[in-house]
Design an enzyme around this catalytic site. Structure first.
Site, PDB file in Angstrom:
ATOM      1  N   GLY A  12     -13.350 -14.367   6.604  1.00 30.34           N
ATOM      2  CA  GLY A  12     -13.362 -13.179   5.731  1.00 30.34           C
ATOM      3  C   GLY A  12     -12.187 -12.276   6.047  1.00 30.34           C
ATOM      4  O   GLY A  12     -12.257 -11.052   5.905  1.00 30.34           O
ATOM      5  N   GLY A  15     -10.919  -9.431   3.876  1.00 32.41           N
ATOM      6  CA  GLY A  15     -11.897  -8.411   3.471  1.00 32.41           C
ATOM      7  C   GLY A  15     -11.652  -7.079   4.153  1.00 32.41           C
ATOM      8  O   GLY A  15     -10.680  -6.900   4.895  1.00 32.41           O
ATOM      9  N   GLN A  16     -12.593  -6.151   3.878  1.00 37.72           N
ATOM     10  CA  GLN A  16     -12.494  -4.783   4.426  1.00 37.72           C
ATOM     11  C   GLN A  16     -12.473  -4.755   5.950  1.00 37.72           C
ATOM     12  O   GLN A  16     -11.663  -4.063   6.549  1.00 37.72           O
ATOM     13  CB  GLN A  16     -13.745  -4.017   4.093  1.00 37.72           C
ATOM     14  N   GLY A  18     -11.879  -7.228   7.965  1.00 36.79           N
ATOM     15  CA  GLY A  18     -10.692  -7.953   8.413  1.00 36.79           C
ATOM     16  C   GLY A  18      -9.465  -7.061   8.470  1.00 36.79           C
ATOM     17  O   GLY A  18      -8.653  -7.154   9.401  1.00 36.79           O
ATOM     18  N   ASN A 106     -25.571 -15.542   1.430  1.00 39.87           N
ATOM     19  CA  ASN A 106     -24.655 -15.700   2.564  1.00 39.87           C
ATOM     20  C   ASN A 106     -25.032 -16.823   3.515  1.00 39.87           C
ATOM     21  O   ASN A 106     -24.167 -17.356   4.215  1.00 39.87           O
ATOM     22  CB  ASN A 106     -24.555 -14.385   3.352  1.00 39.87           C
ATOM     23  N   GLN A 113     -19.892 -23.744   8.391  1.00 42.35           N
ATOM     24  CA  GLN A 113     -19.023 -23.192   9.447  1.00 42.35           C
ATOM     25  C   GLN A 113     -19.527 -23.602  10.838  1.00 42.35           C
ATOM     26  O   GLN A 113     -18.734 -23.885  11.736  1.00 42.35           O
ATOM     27  CB  GLN A 113     -18.906 -21.678   9.305  1.00 42.35           C
ATOM     28  N   GLY A 131     -21.075 -10.985   9.768  1.00 43.80           N
ATOM     29  CA  GLY A 131     -21.511 -11.068   8.357  1.00 43.80           C
ATOM     30  C   GLY A 131     -23.031 -11.031   8.251  1.00 43.80           C
ATOM     31  O   GLY A 131     -23.728 -11.699   9.026  1.00 43.80           O
ATOM     32  N   ASP A 160     -24.861  -0.756  15.913  1.00 41.95           N
ATOM     33  CA  ASP A 160     -26.086   0.039  16.032  1.00 41.95           C
ATOM     34  C   ASP A 160     -26.134   0.728  17.396  1.00 41.95           C
ATOM     35  O   ASP A 160     -26.513   1.905  17.507  1.00 41.95           O
ATOM     36  CB  ASP A 160     -27.306  -0.870  15.858  1.00 41.95           C
ATOM     37  N   ARG A 163     -23.771   3.568  17.362  1.00 40.58           N
ATOM     38  CA  ARG A 163     -24.336   4.641  16.528  1.00 40.58           C
ATOM     39  C   ARG A 163     -25.397   5.408  17.315  1.00 40.58           C
ATOM     40  O   ARG A 163     -25.473   6.646  17.234  1.00 40.58           O
ATOM     41  CB  ARG A 163     -24.972   4.042  15.265  1.00 40.58           C
ATOM     42  N   HIS A 188     -30.556  -6.715  13.270  1.00 36.90           N
ATOM     43  CA  HIS A 188     -29.599  -5.746  12.691  1.00 36.90           C
ATOM     44  C   HIS A 188     -30.074  -5.449  11.269  1.00 36.90           C
ATOM     45  O   HIS A 188     -29.560  -5.966  10.292  1.00 36.90           O
ATOM     46  CB  HIS A 188     -28.190  -6.320  12.694  1.00 36.90           C
TER      47      HIS A 188
HETATM   48  P1  NAD Z   1     -15.667  -7.832   2.080  1.00 43.83           P
HETATM   49  O1  NAD Z   1     -16.331  -8.260   0.807  1.00 43.83           O
HETATM   50  O2  NAD Z   1     -14.657  -6.740   2.033  1.00 43.83           O
HETATM   51  O3  NAD Z   1     -14.983  -9.083   2.761  1.00 43.83           O
HETATM   52  C1  NAD Z   1     -15.656 -10.286   2.935  1.00 43.83           C
HETATM   53  C2  NAD Z   1     -14.611 -11.381   2.851  1.00 43.83           C
HETATM   54  O4  NAD Z   1     -15.250 -12.603   3.168  1.00 43.83           O
HETATM   55  C3  NAD Z   1     -13.999 -11.524   1.459  1.00 43.83           C
HETATM   56  O5  NAD Z   1     -12.584 -11.415   1.553  1.00 43.83           O
HETATM   57  C4  NAD Z   1     -14.441 -12.902   1.013  1.00 43.83           C
HETATM   58  O6  NAD Z   1     -13.464 -13.572   0.243  1.00 43.83           O
HETATM   59  C5  NAD Z   1     -14.647 -13.600   2.380  1.00 43.83           C
HETATM   60  N1  NAD Z   1     -15.513 -14.781   2.325  1.00 43.83           N
HETATM   61  C6  NAD Z   1     -16.577 -15.006   1.538  1.00 43.83           C
HETATM   62  N2  NAD Z   1     -17.050 -16.248   1.749  1.00 43.83           N
HETATM   63  C7  NAD Z   1     -16.296 -16.788   2.717  1.00 43.83           C
HETATM   64  C8  NAD Z   1     -16.284 -18.050   3.361  1.00 43.83           C
HETATM   65  N3  NAD Z   1     -17.181 -19.016   3.058  1.00 43.83           N
HETATM   66  N4  NAD Z   1     -15.338 -18.292   4.293  1.00 43.83           N
HETATM   67  C9  NAD Z   1     -14.432 -17.355   4.604  1.00 43.83           C
HETATM   68  N5  NAD Z   1     -14.367 -16.144   4.020  1.00 43.83           N
HETATM   69  C10 NAD Z   1     -15.304 -15.870   3.086  1.00 43.83           C
HETATM   70  O7  NAD Z   1     -16.841  -7.491   3.110  1.00 43.83           O
HETATM   71  P2  NAD Z   1     -16.737  -6.675   4.481  1.00 43.83           P
HETATM   72  O8  NAD Z   1     -16.969  -5.242   4.196  1.00 43.83           O
HETATM   73  O9  NAD Z   1     -15.531  -7.094   5.245  1.00 43.83           O
HETATM   74  O10 NAD Z   1     -18.078  -7.184   5.197  1.00 43.83           O
HETATM   75  C11 NAD Z   1     -18.218  -8.516   5.597  1.00 43.83           C
HETATM   76  C12 NAD Z   1     -19.638  -8.770   6.081  1.00 43.83           C
HETATM   77  O11 NAD Z   1     -19.913  -8.003   7.262  1.00 43.83           O
HETATM   78  C13 NAD Z   1     -20.720  -8.343   5.073  1.00 43.83           C
HETATM   79  O12 NAD Z   1     -21.765  -9.325   5.080  1.00 43.83           O
HETATM   80  C14 NAD Z   1     -21.240  -7.042   5.628  1.00 43.83           C
HETATM   81  O13 NAD Z   1     -22.554  -6.757   5.225  1.00 43.83           O
HETATM   82  C15 NAD Z   1     -21.177  -7.341   7.113  1.00 43.83           C
HETATM   83  N6  NAD Z   1     -21.216  -6.189   8.019  1.00 43.83           N
HETATM   84  C16 NAD Z   1     -21.913  -6.346   9.186  1.00 43.83           C
HETATM   85  C17 NAD Z   1     -21.979  -5.318  10.108  1.00 43.83           C
HETATM   86  C18 NAD Z   1     -22.742  -5.469  11.401  1.00 43.83           C
HETATM   87  O14 NAD Z   1     -22.875  -4.477  12.121  1.00 43.83           O
HETATM   88  N7  NAD Z   1     -23.263  -6.631  11.756  1.00 43.83           N
HETATM   89  C19 NAD Z   1     -21.323  -4.113   9.835  1.00 43.83           C
HETATM   90  C20 NAD Z   1     -20.616  -3.983   8.626  1.00 43.83           C
HETATM   91  C21 NAD Z   1     -20.572  -5.039   7.732  1.00 43.83           C
HETATM   92  C1  LMR Z   2     -23.817  -1.712   8.644  1.00 45.90           C
HETATM   93  O1  LMR Z   2     -24.729  -1.606   9.456  1.00 45.90           O
HETATM   94  O2  LMR Z   2     -23.049  -0.765   8.380  1.00 45.90           O
HETATM   95  C2  LMR Z   2     -23.591  -3.035   7.962  1.00 45.90           C
HETATM   96  O3  LMR Z   2     -24.544  -3.974   8.356  1.00 45.90           O
HETATM   97  C3  LMR Z   2     -23.468  -2.931   6.490  1.00 45.90           C
HETATM   98  C4  LMR Z   2     -24.814  -2.710   5.858  1.00 45.90           C
HETATM   99  O4  LMR Z   2     -25.155  -3.427   4.904  1.00 45.90           O
HETATM  100  O5  LMR Z   2     -25.525  -1.801   6.283  1.00 45.90           O
END
Ligand code: NAD
Ligand code: LMR
Length: 329
Positions: A12, A15-16, A18, A106, A113, A131, A160, A163, A188
């Site tokens: 990813g 993405g944001q 990344g 997802n 992977q 993710g 978390d 936070r 989470h």
């Molecule tokens: P985003 O949509 O900006 O970026 C996700 C990227 O993943 C995209 O560029 C997409 O093309 C890519 N992607 C999708 N399928 C893929 C695959 N099979 N292989 C490789 N890349 C792939 O999302 P984001 O804001 O970067 O968030 C990514 C994930 O992280 C989300 O599921 C979000 O909920 C999660 N997240 C988790 C936490 C945590 O604390 N665990 C915190 C924030 C966000």
């Molecule tokens: C977070 O905790 O900020 C991430 O898991 C994004 C979400 O969906 O809450």
């Protein structure tokens, strides 16, 4: 500077998260200024062009610690020789959704992977899943990688944890450096249990220092557990820079160790500690030494905490059943 770069795979990558994570890793925030890193970046095919742009920006930073960048859409190529895999790529939730609503969308990403990591990653691979739904996605990856020791799979609850430290620091008007032994238990998700009964502030028990069970139950716990949703509401997009920062904290501490007298929260495969069913990827207090985590043992769990831990673990068990039903594990 040592000569062999550490290979860090990030999914990813366009993405944001990344966009924040890659620059932190490349600048040495993960392993320090003396350890070169090679980035191996996975995206889906339509996002590769955007990823090329990100790589141009990485080049333009001229980071001394960045030894190379490979990009691609085939996990069997991108994960080759990876020492760390940061599995970020997945769809984020939108307003009104819970993270578990993403299971079907997802979950399918993490089985292939896991298989690819099993085939081509380095023998010392460590896998961190960011993710969402992170715990169960890690379970899916782990279940599809039978040759990788299970303890090399983890999911992110460090955001978390951070936070919770921040909320407590504000409440008591103390610097974050005064706070130790914070724990996030479980998933989470909104059921997670941020535990103040074992945390310390300036060496004293945090729950006692707060002295306000109503704040602890009705403000602190829901604020931490629902912070992700509050950020989505405010920003119109899910947390990104803080998630990247927590991913760095998690992978760094897993590699370099936790400080004496403190612990961190990591979601790791349960060995049955604290009656969490074996094999669920659940968040625990952990210490790390020589690159290996251990669950902190012997904490007394009162009835209030026991009820909270049971509720979040029950949700993890339900998620496990759901992905079994989908044929993902
Ligand atoms: P985003 O949509 O900006 O970026 C996700 C990227 O993943 C995209 O560029 C997409 O093309 C890519 N992607 C999708 N399928 C893929 C695959 N099979 N292989 C490789 N890349 C792939 O999302 P984001 O804001 O970067 O968030 C990514 C994930 O992280 C989300 O599921 C979000 O909920 C999660 N997240 C988790 C936490 C945590 O604390 N665990 C915190 C924030 C966000
Ligand atoms: C977070 O905790 O900020 C991430 O898991 C994004 C979400 O969906 O809450």
């Amino acid at each position: 500077m040592s000569t062999t770069p550490v290979k860090v795979a990030v999914t990813g990558a366009a993405g944001q998260i990344g966009y924040s994570l890659l620059f932190r890793i490349a600048s040495g925030a993960l392993f320090g200024k003396d350890t070169p890193v090679e980035l191996r970046l996975l995206e889906i095919t339509p996002a590769l062009k955007a990823l090329e742009g990100v790589v141009m920006e990485l080049d333009d930073c001229a980071f001394p610690t960045l030894a190379g960048v490979e990009i691609g859409d085939d996990p069997n190529v991108v994960f080759a020789g990876a020492n760390h895999a940061l599995l970020v790529g997945a769809r984020p939730r939108g307003p009104g959704m819970e993270r578990g609503d993403l299971l079907e969308a997802n979950g399918g990403i993490f089985a292939p992977q896991g298989k690819a990591l099993n085939e081509v990653a380095a023998d010392d691979i460590k896998v961190t899943v960011t993710g969402n739904p992170a715990n169960t996605n890690a379970l899916i990856a782990m279940s599809n990688a039978p040759d990788i020791p299970q303890e090399r799979f983890s999911a992110l609850t460090r955001l978390d944890h951070n936070r919770a430290i921040s909320q407590l620091s504000t409440k008591l008007d103390v610097p974050v450096t005064e706070i130790r032994k914070m724990t996030i238990w479980g998933n989470h998700s909104a059921t997670q249990y941020p535990d103040l009964f074992h945390a310390e502030v300036g060496g004293k028990n945090a729950a006692e220092a707060v002295g306000d069970q109503d704040w602890l139950e009705n403000t602190f716990i829901p604020t931490v557990a629902k912070r992700g949703a509050a950020i989505i509401e405010a920003r119109g997009a899910s947390s990104a820079a803080s998630a990247a920062s927590a991913t760095i904290d998690h992978a760094r501490d897993w590699t370099l160790g936790t400080p004496d007298g403190d612990w961190v929260s990591m979601a790791v495969p349960s060995d049955g500690s604290y009656d969490v069913p074996e094999g669920l990827i659940s968040s625990f207090p952990v210490t790390v030494k020589d690159g290996q985590w251990s669950i902190v043992q012997g904490l007394e769990i009162d009835d209030f905490s026991r009820g909270k831990i049971e509720a979040t673990v029950a949700e993890l068990a339900e998620e496990r059943e759901a992905v079994k039903g989908l044929g993902l594990i």
